[in-house]
Design a protein around this motif. Structure first.
Motif, PDB file in Angstrom:
ATOM      1  N   GLY A   9       0.822  -1.207   0.000  1.00 20.84           N
ATOM      2  CA  GLY A   9       0.000   0.000   0.000  1.00 20.84           C
ATOM      3  C   GLY A   9       0.853   1.254   0.000  1.00 20.84           C
ATOM      4  N   ARG A  38     -11.984  -4.171   1.205  1.00 17.43           N
ATOM      5  CA  ARG A  38     -11.462  -2.868   1.600  1.00 17.43           C
ATOM      6  C   ARG A  38     -12.489  -2.152   2.469  1.00 17.43           C
ATOM      7  N   ARG A  45     -16.870  -2.511   5.464  1.00 16.49           N
ATOM      8  CA  ARG A  45     -15.935  -3.283   4.663  1.00 16.49           C
ATOM      9  C   ARG A  45     -16.680  -3.936   3.509  1.00 16.49           C
ATOM     10  N   ILE A  92      -8.463   1.062   3.545  1.00 25.06           N
ATOM     11  CA  ILE A  92      -7.564   0.020   4.038  1.00 25.06           C
ATOM     12  C   ILE A  92      -7.957  -1.257   3.309  1.00 25.06           C
ATOM     13  N   TYR A  93      -6.969  -1.919   2.742  1.00 24.94           N
ATOM     14  CA  TYR A  93      -7.213  -3.131   1.965  1.00 24.94           C
ATOM     15  C   TYR A  93      -6.779  -4.350   2.777  1.00 24.94           C
ATOM     16  N   TYR A  94      -7.664  -5.331   2.826  1.00 26.30           N
ATOM     17  CA  TYR A  94      -7.431  -6.549   3.588  1.00 26.30           C
ATOM     18  C   TYR A  94      -7.514  -7.760   2.673  1.00 26.30           C
ATOM     19  N   GLY A 108      -4.192  -5.578   7.163  1.00 21.80           N
ATOM     20  CA  GLY A 108      -4.585  -4.496   6.274  1.00 21.80           C
ATOM     21  C   GLY A 108      -3.411  -3.628   5.853  1.00 21.80           C
ATOM     22  N   THR A 109      -3.568  -3.003   4.700  1.00 20.53           N
ATOM     23  CA  THR A 109      -2.572  -2.060   4.207  1.00 20.53           C
ATOM     24  C   THR A 109      -3.313  -0.839   3.642  1.00 20.53           C
ATOM     25  N   GLN A 110      -2.813   0.337   3.990  1.00 25.92           N
ATOM     26  CA  GLN A 110      -3.496   1.576   3.610  1.00 25.92           C
ATOM     27  C   GLN A 110      -3.160   1.955   2.169  1.00 25.92           C
TER      28      GLN A 110
END
Length: 115
Positions: A9, A38, A45, A92-94, A108-110
């Protein structure tokens, strides 16, 4: 229980690209339903891409044609290639792994899309 670690991210301008990675430990990705979700600020989500039985990949309408999910079984990793990013993709992606009614999630990554 599997452990999932997302990476990749960051901050990108509108129209740019990012590739997210999700490394999986404690299980083989071929034995799980793998997917990406996300969560944008103030929103629930949402699932955006996942691999169904037979290896087909389904995408949420807003990312179709822009995002591509893939997997590398040798590295036990799934990816999300994101092209033509829009401000509304900020979230935020999971990644997740599903099996026998259980879902395991990464931290998660932003992803921030801004000029």
């Amino acid at each position: 229980q599997v452990q999932l670690v997302e990476s990749g991210g960051g901050l990108v301008q509108p129209g740019g690209s990012l590739r997210l990675s999700c490394a999986v430990a404690g299980g083989t990705i071929d034995n799980y339903v793998m997917g990406w979700s996300r969560q944008a600020p103030g929103k629930q989500r949402e699932a955006i891409a996942f691999i169904v039985s037979g290896g087909r990949i389904k995408y949420e309408d807003s990312v179709k044609g822009r995002f591509t999910m893939s997997r590398d079984t040798a590295k036990n990793t799934v990816y999300l290639q994101m092209n033509n990013l829009k401000r509304e993709d900020t979230a935020i992606y999971y990644c997740y792994a599903g099996n026998d009614g259980r879902l395991d999630w990464g931290q998660g990554t932003q992803v921030t899309v801004s000029s």
